[in-house]
Scaffold this motif. Structure first.
Motif, short mmCIF file in Angstrom:
data_model
loop_
_atom_site.label_atom_id
_atom_site.label_comp_id
_atom_site.label_asym_id
_atom_site.label_seq_id
_atom_site.Cartn_x
_atom_site.Cartn_y
_atom_site.Cartn_z
N ILE A 269 0.84 -1.21 0.00
CA ILE A 269 0.00 0.00 0.00
C ILE A 269 0.87 1.25 0.00
O ILE A 269 0.58 2.23 -0.70
CB ILE A 269 -0.94 -0.02 1.22
CG1 ILE A 269 -1.97 -1.15 1.07
CG2 ILE A 269 -1.64 1.32 1.40
CD1 ILE A 269 -2.78 -1.42 2.32
N LYS A 270 1.94 1.21 0.76
CA LYS A 270 2.84 2.37 0.84
C LYS A 270 3.46 2.70 -0.51
O LYS A 270 3.51 3.87 -0.91
CB LYS A 270 3.94 2.09 1.87
CG LYS A 270 5.03 3.17 1.91
CD LYS A 270 6.13 2.81 2.90
CE LYS A 270 7.26 3.84 2.88
NZ LYS A 270 8.33 3.51 3.87
N TRP A 271 3.94 1.67 -1.22
CA TRP A 271 4.69 1.92 -2.45
C TRP A 271 3.87 1.84 -3.73
O TRP A 271 4.15 2.54 -4.70
CB TRP A 271 5.87 0.95 -2.53
CG TRP A 271 6.94 1.26 -1.54
CD1 TRP A 271 7.17 0.63 -0.35
CD2 TRP A 271 7.89 2.32 -1.62
NE1 TRP A 271 8.21 1.22 0.31
CE2 TRP A 271 8.69 2.26 -0.45
CE3 TRP A 271 8.18 3.30 -2.57
CZ2 TRP A 271 9.73 3.15 -0.21
CZ3 TRP A 271 9.22 4.19 -2.33
CH2 TRP A 271 9.98 4.11 -1.16
N PHE A 272 2.82 0.96 -3.74
CA PHE A 272 2.06 0.76 -4.98
C PHE A 272 0.62 1.24 -4.89
O PHE A 272 -0.10 1.24 -5.88
CB PHE A 272 2.07 -0.73 -5.37
CG PHE A 272 3.44 -1.33 -5.40
CD1 PHE A 272 4.46 -0.76 -6.13
CD2 PHE A 272 3.71 -2.49 -4.68
CE1 PHE A 272 5.73 -1.32 -6.14
CE2 PHE A 272 4.97 -3.06 -4.68
CZ PHE A 272 5.99 -2.47 -5.41
N GLY A 273 0.20 1.65 -3.68
CA GLY A 273 -1.14 2.18 -3.53
C GLY A 273 -2.23 1.14 -3.40
O GLY A 273 -3.42 1.48 -3.40
N GLU A 274 -1.88 -0.13 -3.28
CA GLU A 274 -2.87 -1.19 -3.12
C GLU A 274 -2.26 -2.38 -2.40
O GLU A 274 -1.04 -2.57 -2.45
CB GLU A 274 -3.42 -1.62 -4.47
CG GLU A 274 -2.35 -2.09 -5.46
CD GLU A 274 -2.92 -2.38 -6.83
OE1 GLU A 274 -4.13 -2.15 -7.05
OE2 GLU A 274 -2.15 -2.83 -7.69
N PRO A 275 -3.08 -3.19 -1.70
CA PRO A 275 -2.55 -4.36 -0.99
C PRO A 275 -2.11 -5.44 -1.97
O PRO A 275 -2.37 -5.36 -3.18
CB PRO A 275 -3.74 -4.83 -0.15
CG PRO A 275 -4.94 -4.35 -0.89
CD PRO A 275 -4.54 -3.04 -1.52
N LEU A 276 -1.44 -6.46 -1.44
CA LEU A 276 -0.99 -7.56 -2.28
C LEU A 276 -2.19 -8.28 -2.90
O LEU A 276 -3.21 -8.49 -2.24
CB LEU A 276 -0.19 -8.58 -1.46
CG LEU A 276 1.14 -8.13 -0.87
CD1 LEU A 276 1.76 -9.27 -0.08
CD2 LEU A 276 2.10 -7.68 -1.97
N PRO A 277 -2.07 -8.68 -4.17
CA PRO A 277 -3.14 -9.49 -4.77
C PRO A 277 -2.98 -10.95 -4.34
O PRO A 277 -2.04 -11.30 -3.64
CB PRO A 277 -2.87 -9.33 -6.27
CG PRO A 277 -1.38 -9.17 -6.35
CD PRO A 277 -0.99 -8.38 -5.12
N ASP A 278 -3.92 -11.80 -4.77
CA ASP A 278 -3.77 -13.24 -4.56
C ASP A 278 -2.82 -13.78 -5.61
O ASP A 278 -3.11 -13.72 -6.81
CB ASP A 278 -5.13 -13.94 -4.66
CG ASP A 278 -6.04 -13.58 -3.51
OD1 ASP A 278 -5.53 -13.33 -2.41
OD2 ASP A 278 -7.28 -13.53 -3.74
N PHE A 279 -1.67 -14.28 -5.17
CA PHE A 279 -0.67 -14.77 -6.11
C PHE A 279 -0.97 -16.21 -6.51
O PHE A 279 -1.48 -17.00 -5.70
CB PHE A 279 0.73 -14.72 -5.49
CG PHE A 279 1.21 -13.33 -5.20
CD1 PHE A 279 1.31 -12.39 -6.21
CD2 PHE A 279 1.60 -12.97 -3.92
CE1 PHE A 279 1.77 -11.11 -5.95
CE2 PHE A 279 2.06 -11.70 -3.65
CZ PHE A 279 2.15 -10.76 -4.67
N PRO A 280 -0.62 -16.59 -7.74
CA PRO A 280 -0.74 -18.01 -8.12
C PRO A 280 0.27 -18.84 -7.35
O PRO A 280 1.30 -18.33 -6.89
CB PRO A 280 -0.41 -18.00 -9.62
CG PRO A 280 0.42 -16.77 -9.82
CD PRO A 280 -0.11 -15.76 -8.84
N ASN A 281 -0.02 -20.12 -7.17
CA ASN A 281 0.89 -21.01 -6.46
C ASN A 281 2.15 -21.24 -7.27
O ASN A 281 2.11 -21.31 -8.50
CB ASN A 281 0.21 -22.36 -6.16
CG ASN A 281 -0.90 -22.23 -5.15
OD1 ASN A 281 -0.84 -21.40 -4.25
ND2 ASN A 281 -1.93 -23.05 -5.30
#
Length: 282
Positions: A269-281
């Motif tokens: 959020i600090k650097w990209f303006g949004e929380p982490l997405p759900d990453f693929p395994n």
């Protein structure tokens, strides 16, 4: 006669015992050697790092939001803060090693750094050389340009000069999409030069990641830059030398813990303006 037989029997027994003892004695050095070889080959890289008291981590030198070197010579960005967090968890000092897209893997394989945290995506050719952790940061590549350019696909882009950084995944993806014979691609050695070429009008469009584009859009609102089309999603992974499974497991545990407790979300959020997405395994 019985006494003579018993004497002969004892002699045979004694000789057999001597043979067995000699045989056991003969095996002792080789047994010791075989037990020592695995111990010598089994190097605990984490113990080595802790003994040295410092971990050397490669971070981007020219990738806005992920990692840049300021005019004061200070490294800052998402990857830099992840590296700082990792060193703190391991209980050692941090030595940041600024790298480019071209030299980050050679620095790892040659032993100049212990880890690479440098906005690096996975591709099969890279996986033949190094190991990758689970994803720790969001990243996608796209083609960006001024809003007044009518570009929405690879065919539209072929009418314009397109800037890309040599050796990056986005440059490879664009080249494959455009065709190896495409003559409108201008390739540069590092991200900073590619961005400068776009800002100064040497190229009309730029192929880059969402983080770099966010920096361009924020710093140059007068250019009215927008996303033309997305090439590919490519989350970032930590690079680990092949064979260092213990360190790889430790890094994955680090990512897992700081994802659960929200630390990586807060950094995103600090650097990209949004929380982490759900990453693929992976």
């Amino acid at each position: 006669m019985k006494m003579k037989f018993r004497s002969i029997l004892w002699v045979v027994v004694i000789l057999l015992v001597m043979v067995v003892l000699v045989g056991c004695g003969g095996n002792t050095p080789s047994d010791a050697t075989s037990s020592e070889v695995p111990a010598a080959e089994s190097v605990n890289i984490i113990e080595n790092i802790r003994s040295a008291g410092v971990i050397r981590i490669a971070v981007p030198e020219d990738t806005p939001l992920f990692g840049i070197t300021t005019a004061d010579g200070i490294q800052e960005g998402y990857d830099v803060e992840v590296a700082q967090m990792l060193a703190q968890d391991m209980g050692v000092e941090l030595e940041l090693v600024p790298v480019s897209s071209a030299n980050r893997i050679p620095y790892l394989t040659s032993g100049k750094v212990d880890l690479v945290i440098s906005s690096m995506g996975i591709k099969p050719e890279r996986a033949e050389v190094i190991d990758f952790s689970n994803a720790y940061a969001p990243f996608f590549w796209a083609v960006y340009g001024p809003a007044d350019l009518d570009v929405s696909n690879i065919q539209d882009a072929s009418a314009y000069k397109v800037g890309a950084t040599l050796g990056t995944l986005e440059e490879t993806a664009y080249t494959e999409a455009a065709g190896l014979g495409a003559t409108n691609i201008q390739r540069y050695d590092d991200q900073a030069t590619t961005v400068q070429a776009f800002l100064t009008g040497q190229v009309d469009l730029i192929v880059t990641g969402n983080a770099i584009a966010a920096g361009i859009i924020a710093d140059h609102p007068e250019m009215n830059v927008e996303t033309k089309f997305v090439l590919q999603q490519s989350p970032c992974h930590v690079g680990v030398r092949r064979g260092e499974e213990g360190l790889l497991t430790w890094v994955n545990a680090f990512i897992y813990v700081h994802t659960l407790n929200g630390d990586l979300d807060n950094l995103s959020i600090k650097w990209f303006g949004e929380p982490l997405p759900d990453f693929p395994n992976w």
